[in-house]
Design a protein around this motif. Structure first.
Motif, mmCIF file in Angstrom:
data_model
loop_
_atom_site.group_PDB
_atom_site.id
_atom_site.type_symbol
_atom_site.label_atom_id
_atom_site.label_comp_id
_atom_site.label_asym_id
_atom_site.label_seq_id
_atom_site.Cartn_x
_atom_site.Cartn_y
_atom_site.Cartn_z
ATOM 1 N N PHE A 289 32.136 32.470 -24.175
ATOM 2 C CA PHE A 289 31.843 31.424 -25.080
ATOM 3 C C PHE A 289 33.033 30.568 -25.593
ATOM 4 C CE2 PHE A 289 31.646 30.129 -29.652
ATOM 5 C CZ PHE A 289 30.689 29.068 -29.409
ATOM 6 N N VAL B 12 33.258 26.666 -25.127
ATOM 7 C CA VAL B 12 33.091 25.903 -26.465
ATOM 8 C C VAL B 12 34.213 24.955 -26.687
ATOM 9 C CG1 VAL B 12 33.555 27.404 -28.143
ATOM 10 C CG2 VAL B 12 31.935 25.652 -28.589
ATOM 11 N N LEU C 237 35.629 19.876 -32.351
ATOM 12 C CA LEU C 237 34.385 20.060 -33.055
ATOM 13 C C LEU C 237 34.507 19.218 -34.148
ATOM 14 C CD1 LEU C 237 34.407 24.119 -33.002
ATOM 15 C CD2 LEU C 237 32.923 22.500 -31.408
ATOM 16 N N ILE D 125 38.448 25.278 -32.109
ATOM 17 C CA ILE D 125 37.675 26.529 -32.049
ATOM 18 C C ILE D 125 38.630 27.594 -32.857
ATOM 19 C CG2 ILE D 125 36.577 26.166 -29.719
ATOM 20 C CD1 ILE D 125 38.666 28.071 -28.337
ATOM 21 N N VAL E 29 25.107 29.609 -32.674
ATOM 22 C CA VAL E 29 25.117 28.465 -32.052
ATOM 23 C C VAL E 29 23.822 27.701 -32.025
ATOM 24 C CG1 VAL E 29 25.586 27.506 -29.560
ATOM 25 C CG2 VAL E 29 26.724 29.666 -30.509
ATOM 26 N N VAL F 107 27.717 26.366 -35.044
ATOM 27 C CA VAL F 107 28.136 25.269 -34.075
ATOM 28 C C VAL F 107 26.727 24.316 -33.865
ATOM 29 C CG1 VAL F 107 29.056 24.445 -31.958
ATOM 30 C CG2 VAL F 107 30.329 26.176 -33.106
ATOM 31 N N VAL G 187 24.516 22.252 -31.393
ATOM 32 C CA VAL G 187 24.570 21.505 -29.945
ATOM 33 C C VAL G 187 23.306 20.810 -30.161
ATOM 34 C CG1 VAL G 187 24.660 22.075 -27.730
ATOM 35 C CG2 VAL G 187 25.652 23.704 -29.223
ATOM 36 N N VAL H 64 29.439 20.042 -31.784
ATOM 37 C CA VAL H 64 29.834 19.597 -30.653
ATOM 38 C C VAL H 64 29.622 18.155 -30.713
ATOM 39 C CG1 VAL H 64 29.820 19.418 -27.903
ATOM 40 C CG2 VAL H 64 29.609 21.788 -29.267
ATOM 41 N N ARG I 230 29.847 19.288 -22.280
ATOM 42 C CA ARG I 230 30.105 20.580 -23.010
ATOM 43 C C ARG I 230 28.808 21.001 -23.352
ATOM 44 N NH1 ARG I 230 33.936 21.519 -28.007
ATOM 45 N NH2 ARG I 230 34.267 19.266 -27.783
ATOM 46 N N ARG I 231 27.966 20.040 -24.149
ATOM 47 C CA ARG I 231 26.754 20.348 -24.610
ATOM 48 C C ARG I 231 25.820 21.047 -23.410
ATOM 49 N NH1 ARG I 231 23.459 16.559 -26.045
ATOM 50 N NH2 ARG I 231 24.623 14.485 -25.323
ATOM 51 N N ARG J 292 27.013 22.475 -20.562
ATOM 52 C CA ARG J 292 27.508 23.977 -20.143
ATOM 53 C C ARG J 292 27.198 24.928 -21.312
ATOM 54 N NH1 ARG J 292 32.372 20.963 -19.200
ATOM 55 N NH2 ARG J 292 33.163 21.422 -21.146
ATOM 56 N N LEU J 293 27.066 24.578 -22.607
ATOM 57 C CA LEU J 293 26.446 25.368 -23.682
ATOM 58 C C LEU J 293 25.055 25.916 -23.275
ATOM 59 C CD1 LEU J 293 28.409 24.243 -26.680
ATOM 60 C CD2 LEU J 293 28.563 26.540 -25.855
#
Length: 359
Positions: A94, A98, A102, A112, A122, A156, A158, A179, A186-187, A189-190
């Protein structure tokens, strides 16, 4: 890899699998039987349950050697990495996924390092989604309650909003981190990391980034005072309106008992808890998800609705396993339900020796 489509619930072949079935049936006269289609549907439903598919289309990547899931959200993988540069698309920590700036809702940024040593939620959500907005209001209260108790907790956000403006409006209501909306990669990937198939979804992680539960939404709604935070999975749940959604995530054992007052369900929970703990421990050791959830249900509107929907008898106690996605039920209607009865019922189900009845 598995490309999952909608399940078959009756004898007629829906259009979305007709081409596939037609190709197979035309090869052999022997396969022009109801038995083949039933077998096909049975395997299909097992795959839906095993890989927790809740929406379509769904693409799941599996390690053929170990059988373990490599990636649940393969459609995003194909979209984001069409040339396969990141193959074999295995899960990453993670903290790695992430990593990056942020946001705070006062427009300041952090990184982070602000998550180190914290439980992390999340939160996948969007302003256009009414259930999301409802959960956000409750989650703001829960977030404050946990922070006031002195526990290290951060969330966090998203976003799945459809515009930067909508994101900004929605995030202005949140006291936690997010994010950046502009960081679509990145959004995505999460979303891939946690196999998100719908919103709102709240994932709870421990301080090392290991998942505690995917059912943060249910836990927040069921525990507004946050007494059970960080909401480690419980072997047996009391059926309620807020957690009934889990009945659609795979097979569930439900023990119906004659109980109307608070606390009267405790003996029923104690009855099935040993086998539930045993099943959880077994599959946790294998790093696999539990193939069966466990519930107790008393005499209330939620239980009555479930009995009506699944056409269950009014008997109590009544031991059942309900598989909503397969539209199947297994019923053990006996005068006395003992731990031995429960264990035999569960083991027979897992061994696939029980005969299902249609829902």
């Amino acid at each position: 890899l598995l490309l999952c489509r909608a399940p078959v619930h009756n004898d007629s072949t829906p259009s979305h699998i007709s081409y596939l079935v037609a190709q197979i049936l035309c090869r052999s006269e022997v396969l022009r039987t109801q038995g083949f289609l039933s077998c096909f549907v049975s395997v299909q439903m097992k795959l839906w349950n095993k890989y927790k598919v809740t929406s379509i289309p769904s693409l799941v990547f599996v390690d053929a050697t170990t059988g373990k899931v490599v990636c649940r959200n393969g459609l995003l993988v194909v979209r984001d990495d069409p040339k396969g540069l990141e193959f074999p698309w295995g899960p990453k920590p993670f903290a790695e996924v992430v990593a990056g700036p942020l946001l705070r809702n006062n427009r300041q940024t952090t990184d982070i390092s602000s998550l180190e040593g914290h439980y992390v939620g999340v939160y996948f959500s969007a302003h256009w989604c009414p259930p999301c907005r409802g959960l956000t209001r409750v989650l703001v209260e829960s977030y404050g309650t946990v922070k006031e108790s002195g526990q290290k907790f951060e969330i966090v956000f998203v976003s799945a909003d459809r515009s930067e403006e909508s994101f900004k409006q929605y995030f202005s209501e949140m006291p936690w981190l997010a994010v950046p909306y502009s960081d679509e990669a990145r959004r995505s990937r999460l979303n891939r990391l946690f196999g998100i198939q719908g919103i709102p979804t709240l994932i709870l992680l421990d301080a090392e980034g290991h998942m505690i539960t995917r059912q943060g939404r249910v836990e927040v709604l069921n525990d507004p005072e946050c007494r059970l935070f960080p909401w480690h999975p419980r072997p047996v749940l009391e059926l309620s309106e807020s957690n009934a959604v889990q009945l659609h995530e795979g097979p569930c054992l439900v023990l119906f008992v004659d109980a109307e007052e608070e606390g009267e369900l405790e003996p029923a929970k104690e009855l099935i808890q040993p086998i539930a703990e045993k099943i959880m421990a077994k599959y946790k050791a294998k790093e696999e998800e539990t193939p069966l959830l466990f519930f107790v249900a008393g005499e209330d509107d939620m239980s009555d609705s479930l009995r009506d929907y699944t056409n269950l008898p009014e008997a109590a106690p009544l031991l059942t396993i309900l598989d909503m996605s397969a539209r199947a039920k297994y019923v053990k209607d006996v005068e006395e339900i003992t731990p031995a009865v429960v264990e035999t019922f569960v083991q027979d189900f897992l061994a696939e020796t029980l005969k299902p009845e249609p829902i």
